[in-house]
Design a protein around this motif. Structure first.
Motif, short mmCIF file in Angstrom:
data_model
loop_
_atom_site.label_atom_id
_atom_site.label_comp_id
_atom_site.label_asym_id
_atom_site.label_seq_id
_atom_site.Cartn_x
_atom_site.Cartn_y
_atom_site.Cartn_z
N PHE A 24 -2.99 1.30 -3.87
CA PHE A 24 -2.27 1.46 -2.45
C PHE A 24 -3.15 0.61 -1.38
O PHE A 24 -4.46 0.58 -1.63
CB PHE A 24 -2.23 2.91 -1.99
N TYR A 26 -5.08 -0.20 2.46
CA TYR A 26 -5.55 0.27 3.72
C TYR A 26 -4.47 0.44 4.80
O TYR A 26 -3.64 -0.53 4.73
CB TYR A 26 -6.63 -0.59 4.12
N LYS A 29 1.13 4.07 4.37
CA LYS A 29 1.40 5.48 4.41
C LYS A 29 1.38 6.27 3.18
O LYS A 29 1.76 5.62 2.09
CB LYS A 29 3.00 5.51 4.95
N ALA A 30 0.95 7.28 3.32
CA ALA A 30 0.36 8.27 2.06
C ALA A 30 1.80 8.84 1.69
O ALA A 30 2.42 9.71 2.40
CB ALA A 30 -0.64 9.13 2.12
N MET A 43 -12.16 3.61 -4.13
CA MET A 43 -11.24 3.55 -2.79
C MET A 43 -12.45 2.71 -2.04
O MET A 43 -13.53 3.10 -2.02
CB MET A 43 -11.04 4.93 -2.12
N GLY A 65 -7.36 10.19 -2.60
CA GLY A 65 -6.30 9.79 -1.47
C GLY A 65 -5.56 10.98 -1.30
O GLY A 65 -4.62 10.78 -0.57
N GLU A 66 -6.07 12.26 -1.29
CA GLU A 66 -5.25 13.24 -0.86
C GLU A 66 -5.12 13.70 0.72
O GLU A 66 -4.36 14.08 1.15
CB GLU A 66 -5.91 14.64 -1.61
N PRO A 68 -5.01 11.95 3.36
CA PRO A 68 -3.82 11.62 4.35
C PRO A 68 -2.43 12.41 4.09
O PRO A 68 -1.76 12.28 4.73
CB PRO A 68 -3.78 10.09 4.14
N TYR A 75 -3.53 5.69 5.08
CA TYR A 75 -4.85 5.56 4.13
C TYR A 75 -5.90 4.99 5.02
O TYR A 75 -5.59 3.72 5.62
CB TYR A 75 -4.72 4.89 3.00
N ALA A 79 -7.19 1.61 -2.45
CA ALA A 79 -7.58 2.10 -3.89
C ALA A 79 -7.22 0.90 -4.87
O ALA A 79 -6.12 0.19 -4.74
CB ALA A 79 -6.66 3.05 -4.15
#
Length: 198
Positions: A24, A26, A29-30, A43, A65-66, A68, A75, A79
């Motif tokens: 994903f 920068y 949307k997470a 990351m 990445g949790e 967000p 983010y 990643a």
């Protein structure tokens, strides 16, 4: 992190990402919970001058990445697959349902996130005020205790490159090389066949 059987029970996708590919970006949307089955993920952020700063490196069994997902924000870093990786991927709404139904897993996630916040606070302090040797030792000791879960008496064979150590500590790679040589002379680390041991 989350038991694989539980992920499978909630129909997590198992996806493969080739080395060097983005998982994903920068600012995106997470939407998913990610957990590494095999391989390594980083990351990172890149500044205007093209210098990379690695926020973290994640290995088999670890998630990334949790925050967000919980904060419902974009983010703050991208990643990327360091090696070919296999990832479990679970949509955000199903991830939250899994946590509601499994409070022990929810607690484990909270413990991991708290540990990462602690690491970020320590490294922010180190980067702003500490000497290179001190920064490197902090990183190695954190990796030893919190990533590899070793005792202080155990010896860690560091699986980070000099460049990765530089990117994780905000140093130049040349500075890391000099600092590691100085640390070896002080018997803080050992270097054997270009591998660092702490």
């Amino acid at each position: 992190m989350i038991d694989v059987h539980l992920l499978e029970q909630f129909n997590a996708d198992l996806i493969e990402i080739e080395k060097g590919n983005t998982i994903f970006d920068y600012g995106s949307k997470a939407q998913f919970y990610y957990q590494v089955k095999s391989g390594e993920v980083k990351m990172n952020n890149v500044n205007r001058d093209g210098k990379e700063f690695i926020q973290g490196i994640f290995y088999a069994g670890q998630s990334f990445g949790e925050p967000p997902l919980f904060a419902d924000v974009a983010y703050p870093a991208g990643a990327e697959a360091i090696t070919d990786v296999e990832l479990y991927r679970l949509p955000k709404d199903i991830f939250f349902e899994l946590l509601k139904q499994n409070p022990d897993t929810h607690l484990k996630i909270s413990e991991v996130l708290a540990s990462r916040l602690y690491y970020k606070a320590i490294m922010a302090s180190e980067i702003s005020s500490q000497e290179p040797e001190h920064r490197i030792l902090r990183l190695l000791d954190y990796t030893k205790k919190h990533i590899h879960e070793l005792d202080s008496t155990d010896v860690l064979e560091v699986d980070l490159t000099r460049q990765q150590i530089a990117d994780l500590t905000g140093l130049r790679v040349e500075t890391v090389i000099r600092a590691c040589k100085a640390l070896e002379k002080k018997n803080e680390i050992q270097i054997k066949k270009r591998k660092i041991f702490r």
